[in-house]
Write an enzyme that holds these catalytic residues in place. Structure first.
Site, PDB file in Angstrom:
ATOM      1  N   GLY A   1      30.200 -22.228  -2.730  1.00 43.86           N
ATOM      2  CA  GLY A   1      29.437 -22.290  -1.471  1.00 43.86           C
ATOM      3  C   GLY A   1      30.307 -22.364  -0.230  1.00 43.86           C
TER       4      GLY A   1
ATOM      5  N   SER B   1      32.778 -20.484   0.267  1.00 46.79           N
ATOM      6  CA  SER B   1      33.330 -19.148   0.510  1.00 46.79           C
ATOM      7  C   SER B   1      32.245 -18.093   0.765  1.00 46.79           C
ATOM      8  CB  SER B   1      34.175 -18.694  -0.688  1.00 46.79           C
ATOM      9  OG  SER B   1      35.327 -19.492  -0.812  1.00 46.79           O
ATOM     10  N   THR B   2      30.969 -18.489   0.664  1.00 40.57           N
ATOM     11  CA  THR B   2      29.925 -17.450   0.820  1.00 40.57           C
ATOM     12  C   THR B   2      29.931 -16.862   2.227  1.00 40.57           C
ATOM     13  OG1 THR B   2      28.304 -19.205   1.166  1.00 40.57           O
ATOM     14  CG2 THR B   2      28.346 -18.214  -1.014  1.00 40.57           C
TER      15      THR B   2
ATOM     16  N   PRO C   1      30.160 -13.748  -2.831  1.00 39.40           N
ATOM     17  CA  PRO C   1      28.934 -14.367  -3.355  1.00 39.40           C
ATOM     18  C   PRO C   1      29.234 -15.526  -4.306  1.00 39.40           C
ATOM     19  CG  PRO C   1      29.284 -12.192  -4.336  1.00 39.40           C
ATOM     20  CD  PRO C   1      30.352 -12.378  -3.306  1.00 39.40           C
ATOM     21  N   ASP C   2      28.343 -16.520  -4.355  1.00 36.01           N
ATOM     22  CA  ASP C   2      28.505 -17.600  -5.335  1.00 36.01           C
ATOM     23  C   ASP C   2      27.852 -17.160  -6.643  1.00 36.01           C
ATOM     24  OD1 ASP C   2      25.800 -17.898  -4.945  1.00 36.01           O
ATOM     25  OD2 ASP C   2      25.891 -19.907  -4.106  1.00 36.01           O
ATOM     26  N   PHE C   3      27.695 -18.059  -7.597  1.00 33.81           N
ATOM     27  CA  PHE C   3      27.065 -17.707  -8.881  1.00 33.81           C
ATOM     28  C   PHE C   3      25.553 -17.842  -8.823  1.00 33.81           C
ATOM     29  CE2 PHE C   3      30.594 -18.633 -12.259  1.00 33.81           C
ATOM     30  CZ  PHE C   3      31.128 -17.391 -11.999  1.00 33.81           C
ATOM     31  N   ARG C   4      25.120 -19.029  -8.368  1.00 33.82           N
ATOM     32  CA  ARG C   4      23.737 -19.402  -8.691  1.00 33.82           C
ATOM     33  C   ARG C   4      22.749 -19.338  -7.544  1.00 33.82           C
ATOM     34  NH1 ARG C   4      27.326 -22.200 -11.507  1.00 33.82           N
ATOM     35  NH2 ARG C   4      27.211 -22.082 -13.763  1.00 33.82           N
TER      36      ARG C   4
ATOM     37  N   ASN D   1      37.022 -22.832  -6.998  1.00 39.64           N
ATOM     38  CA  ASN D   1      37.093 -21.438  -6.570  1.00 39.64           C
ATOM     39  C   ASN D   1      38.370 -20.761  -7.049  1.00 39.64           C
ATOM     40  OD1 ASN D   1      34.692 -21.883  -5.403  1.00 39.64           O
ATOM     41  ND2 ASN D   1      35.442 -22.051  -3.316  1.00 39.64           N
TER      42      ASN D   1
ATOM     43  N   ASP E   1      39.226 -17.790  -5.527  1.00 35.51           N
ATOM     44  CA  ASP E   1      39.444 -16.756  -4.510  1.00 35.51           C
ATOM     45  C   ASP E   1      40.722 -16.964  -3.691  1.00 35.51           C
ATOM     46  OD1 ASP E   1      38.783 -18.830  -2.721  1.00 35.51           O
ATOM     47  OD2 ASP E   1      36.696 -18.198  -2.580  1.00 35.51           O
TER      48      ASP E   1
ATOM     49  N   HIS F   1      39.698 -24.313 -11.861  1.00 36.38           N
ATOM     50  CA  HIS F   1      39.315 -23.180 -12.711  1.00 36.38           C
ATOM     51  C   HIS F   1      40.323 -22.045 -12.611  1.00 36.38           C
ATOM     52  CE1 HIS F   1      34.882 -24.703 -12.691  1.00 36.38           C
ATOM     53  NE2 HIS F   1      35.705 -25.479 -13.350  1.00 36.38           N
TER      54      HIS F   1
ATOM     55  N   CYS G   1      51.672 -11.086 -25.051  1.00 34.15           N
ATOM     56  CA  CYS G   1      53.052 -11.618 -25.066  1.00 34.15           C
ATOM     57  C   CYS G   1      53.260 -12.695 -23.993  1.00 34.15           C
ATOM     58  CB  CYS G   1      54.065 -10.485 -24.883  1.00 34.15           C
ATOM     59  SG  CYS G   1      54.086  -9.820 -23.205  1.00 34.15           S
TER      60      CYS G   1
ATOM     61  N   CYS H   1      49.912  -4.793 -19.869  1.00 30.12           N
ATOM     62  CA  CYS H   1      51.236  -5.394 -19.777  1.00 30.12           C
ATOM     63  C   CYS H   1      52.339  -4.327 -19.852  1.00 30.12           C
ATOM     64  CB  CYS H   1      51.396  -6.397 -20.901  1.00 30.12           C
ATOM     65  SG  CYS H   1      53.008  -7.185 -20.894  1.00 30.12           S
TER      66      CYS H   1
ATOM     67  N   CYS I   1      55.063  -5.600 -23.145  1.00 35.07           N
ATOM     68  CA  CYS I   1      54.790  -5.280 -24.556  1.00 35.07           C
ATOM     69  C   CYS I   1      53.969  -3.998 -24.697  1.00 35.07           C
ATOM     70  CB  CYS I   1      54.069  -6.442 -25.241  1.00 35.07           C
ATOM     71  SG  CYS I   1      52.396  -6.719 -24.627  1.00 35.07           S
TER      72      CYS I   1
ATOM     73  N   ASN J   1      23.678 -26.725   0.491  1.00 34.78           N
ATOM     74  CA  ASN J   1      22.343 -26.213   0.790  1.00 34.78           C
ATOM     75  C   ASN J   1      21.243 -27.000   0.111  1.00 34.78           C
ATOM     76  OD1 ASN J   1      22.763 -24.085   2.503  1.00 34.78           O
ATOM     77  ND2 ASN J   1      23.041 -22.566   0.884  1.00 34.78           N
ATOM     78  N   GLU J   2      21.573 -27.607  -1.016  1.00 35.67           N
ATOM     79  CA  GLU J   2      20.548 -28.296  -1.818  1.00 35.67           C
ATOM     80  C   GLU J   2      21.148 -29.560  -2.412  1.00 35.67           C
ATOM     81  OE1 GLU J   2      19.788 -25.886  -5.333  1.00 35.67           O
ATOM     82  OE2 GLU J   2      21.856 -25.176  -5.304  1.00 35.67           O
TER      83      GLU J   2
HETATM   84  P1  CNA Z   1      27.427 -22.126  -7.881  1.00 37.07           P
HETATM   85  O1  CNA Z   1      26.928 -22.662  -9.160  1.00 37.07           O
HETATM   86  O2  CNA Z   1      27.111 -20.717  -7.548  1.00 37.07           O
HETATM   87  O3  CNA Z   1      26.816 -23.085  -6.740  1.00 37.07           O
HETATM   88  C1  CNA Z   1      27.024 -22.863  -5.380  1.00 37.07           C
HETATM   89  C2  CNA Z   1      26.331 -23.980  -4.606  1.00 37.07           C
HETATM   90  O4  CNA Z   1      26.658 -23.844  -3.255  1.00 37.07           O
HETATM   91  C3  CNA Z   1      24.816 -23.930  -4.716  1.00 37.07           C
HETATM   92  O5  CNA Z   1      24.317 -25.246  -4.805  1.00 37.07           O
HETATM   93  C4  CNA Z   1      24.390 -23.270  -3.390  1.00 37.07           C
HETATM   94  O6  CNA Z   1      23.134 -23.696  -2.953  1.00 37.07           O
HETATM   95  C5  CNA Z   1      25.466 -23.786  -2.464  1.00 37.07           C
HETATM   96  N1  CNA Z   1      25.778 -22.890  -1.343  1.00 37.07           N
HETATM   97  C6  CNA Z   1      25.993 -21.557  -1.358  1.00 37.07           C
HETATM   98  N2  CNA Z   1      26.349 -21.116  -0.142  1.00 37.07           N
HETATM   99  C7  CNA Z   1      26.348 -22.221   0.677  1.00 37.07           C
HETATM  100  C8  CNA Z   1      26.626 -22.430   2.046  1.00 37.07           C
HETATM  101  N3  CNA Z   1      27.016 -21.444   2.850  1.00 37.07           N
HETATM  102  N4  CNA Z   1      26.511 -23.681   2.540  1.00 37.07           N
HETATM  103  C9  CNA Z   1      26.125 -24.710   1.742  1.00 37.07           C
HETATM  104  N5  CNA Z   1      25.858 -24.579   0.435  1.00 37.07           N
HETATM  105  C10 CNA Z   1      25.977 -23.345  -0.094  1.00 37.07           C
HETATM  106  O7  CNA Z   1      28.986 -22.319  -7.725  1.00 37.07           O
HETATM  107  P2  CNA Z   1      29.905 -23.511  -8.237  1.00 37.07           P
HETATM  108  O8  CNA Z   1      31.181 -23.355  -7.514  1.00 37.07           O
HETATM  109  O9  CNA Z   1      29.227 -24.809  -8.210  1.00 37.07           O
HETATM  110  O10 CNA Z   1      30.094 -23.091  -9.771  1.00 37.07           O
HETATM  111  C11 CNA Z   1      31.281 -23.114 -10.372  1.00 37.07           C
HETATM  112  C12 CNA Z   1      31.803 -21.727 -10.730  1.00 37.07           C
HETATM  113  C13 CNA Z   1      31.567 -20.691  -9.702  1.00 37.07           C
HETATM  114  C14 CNA Z   1      33.283 -21.800 -10.830  1.00 37.07           C
HETATM  115  O11 CNA Z   1      33.698 -21.593 -12.137  1.00 37.07           O
HETATM  116  C15 CNA Z   1      33.865 -20.731  -9.908  1.00 37.07           C
HETATM  117  O12 CNA Z   1      35.004 -20.135 -10.426  1.00 37.07           O
HETATM  118  C16 CNA Z   1      32.770 -19.761  -9.762  1.00 37.07           C
HETATM  119  N6  CNA Z   1      32.769 -18.875  -8.587  1.00 37.07           N
HETATM  120  C17 CNA Z   1      33.775 -18.908  -7.665  1.00 37.07           C
HETATM  121  C18 CNA Z   1      33.743 -18.046  -6.594  1.00 37.07           C
HETATM  122  C19 CNA Z   1      34.857 -18.100  -5.591  1.00 37.07           C
HETATM  123  O13 CNA Z   1      36.007 -18.316  -5.968  1.00 37.07           O
HETATM  124  N7  CNA Z   1      34.580 -17.908  -4.304  1.00 37.07           N
HETATM  125  C20 CNA Z   1      32.691 -17.156  -6.427  1.00 37.07           C
HETATM  126  C21 CNA Z   1      31.685 -17.133  -7.395  1.00 37.07           C
HETATM  127  C22 CNA Z   1      31.741 -17.996  -8.470  1.00 37.07           C
END
Ligand code: CNA
Length: 364
Positions: A90, A92-93, A98-101, A172, A174, A191, A202, A223, A226, A290-291
């Site tokens: 979150g 980095s969005t 993009p995030d995952f969830r 993250n 990234d 991570h 290798c 690689c 090897c 956000n939540e």
């Molecule tokens: P997630 O599960 O996608 O959760 C993200 C959380 O952030 C959620 O609760 C969202 O509501 C909240 N959110 C999203 N944008 C914003 C914002 N602008 N302001 C406030 N809240 C926001 O991601 P997690 O990081 O919790 O899950 C872990 C995974 C995601 C890790 O293994 C990461 O490697 C993996 N991931 C990383 C990246 C990255 O490196 N930028 C991108 C996507 C996934």
């Protein structure tokens, strides 16, 4: 009909029985429950029983006010405040990654084109070994190419510049914390990272620049030592161990922290998520997201596992957890404003973004 009447009668009787439960028998039930809970904890070796009641202690009052202002006052009164920040996708969005969830914008909602058996497969080692293509197609979208760190990243850097950052723990991959200028010793990439990679056969090491070139050309990085193995970026896949640095520093850092700030994470991926339970019970925890996330579920409560965050502001015994709900960047800027660092943060972001724009122009 008769049967129904009989059942009704039985129900009524049991209602009657429930109403007639004596305080003594409910105490017996409670203690049996407690015995069962302890038995399960011990048998399954889930948690140290001496710490399984910590949630009770966490109810001491450590903040004068359960709000962002309470946190600001707490930081101002502690010039040597040791702050740990924990972050997820979150933060980095707003940089365009993009995030995952997150519903609709999260990566898990956009994986149809990769024909996966289930979304997490893209980050599973078994699946990757057989079919690395989906991962590298996705990696092309996630690679730190021209992305600029966000206000949240620079807020963390400011905490470091002010001498308040004990450590930043990120999920993250990234590398934006590095781009934002956070020194590697202050950073735990729980991570892993795209910054480096390794041949799966290798173990020959590779750097991001080499992998990036191949990935952006649409190739699977193979690689050159090897000539057999696929080079996998050093990001932790499901089922892989977290870096040793994570285990070592988490043991050392969390017991020392005076304040924990969690930003932009759904706090569902373990063991990262349960780090929130490793600070002392007197350490306030601020969630900027956000939540609301990270609260204890009923099973963990029963088993004395993972206490989680407690946002019960009605508690008469105090509390230490604050949820500031909204965008991370807005939350960080607000916190900086309230701490009197608002202009400093805005200037830092502007200056660093200008520098990155020049660098990106020169690179292209
Ligand atoms: P997630 O599960 O996608 O959760 C993200 C959380 O952030 C959620 O609760 C969202 O509501 C909240 N959110 C999203 N944008 C914003 C914002 N602008 N302001 C406030 N809240 C926001 O991601 P997690 O990081 O919790 O899950 C872990 C995974 C995601 C890790 O293994 C990461 O490697 C993996 N991931 C990383 C990246 C990255 O490196 N930028 C991108 C996507 C996934």
């Amino acid at each position: 009909m008769d049967k129904e009447t009989e059942e009704d009668r039985r129900d009524n009787n049991s209602d009657e029985e429930k109403r007639n439960v004596s305080p003594e028998s409910s105490e017996v039930e409670d203690s049996e429950m407690e015995r069962l809970r302890r038995y399960l904890i011990q048998k399954l070796r889930l948690v140290d029983l001496s710490t399984s009641n910590q949630s009770d202690q966490s109810q001491q009052r450590v903040l004068r006010e359960l709000s962002l202002d309470g946190i600001v006052e707490y930081i101002k009164e502690k010039p040597d405040c040791k702050i740990i920040t924990m972050a997820g996708a979150g933060i980095s969005t707003s940089a365009g990654i993009p995030d995952f969830r997150s519903p609709s914008s999260g990566l898990y909602h956009k994986l149809d084109k990769y024909n996966l058996p289930y979304p997490q497969a893209i980050f599973e080692l078994d699946f990757f070994t057989k079919n690395p293509e989906p991962f590298f197609t996705l990696a092309r979208e996630l690679l730190p190419e021209g992305f600029r760190p966000t206000m949240s990243h620079y807020f963390i850097r400011l905490l470091w510049e002010k001498g308040l950052l004990l450590r930043h723990y990120t999920q993250n991959i990234d590398t934006l914390e590095r781009v934002a200028g956070l020194p590697p010793e202050k950073l735990v990439e729980a991570h892993g990272t795209f910054h480096t990679g390794r041949c799966l056969k290798c173990r020959a090491p590779y750097m991001l620049s080499w992998m990036k070139e191949k990935i952006l050309e649409g190739m699977i990085p193979k690689c050159e030592e090897c000539n057999e193995g696929v080079v996998k970026p050093d990001i932790v896949f499901f089922g892989e161990m977290l870096p040793e640095r994570f285990q070592e520093l988490a043991d050392r850092d969390f017991v020392q922290a005076d304040l924990l700030i969690i930003m932009g994470s759904s706090l569902v991926v373990q063991p990262f998520a349960s780090l929130v339970d490793r600070v002392r019970t007197t350490c306030p925890r601020l969630l900027i997201n956000n939540e609301k996330v990270g609260m204890q579920d009923r099973l963990s409560r029963f088993l004395g596992l993972r206490q989680g965050l407690v946002f019960d502001t009605k508690s008469t015994q105090g509390g230490r957890d604050i949820a500031w709900l909204g965008d991370c960047d807005t939350g960080c800027q607000l916190l900086a404003d309230k701490l009197g660092w608002g202009d400093e943060l805005r200037t830092l972001v502007q200056k660093e973004h200008d520098n990155l724009d020049v660098k990106n122009r020169n690179d292209n």
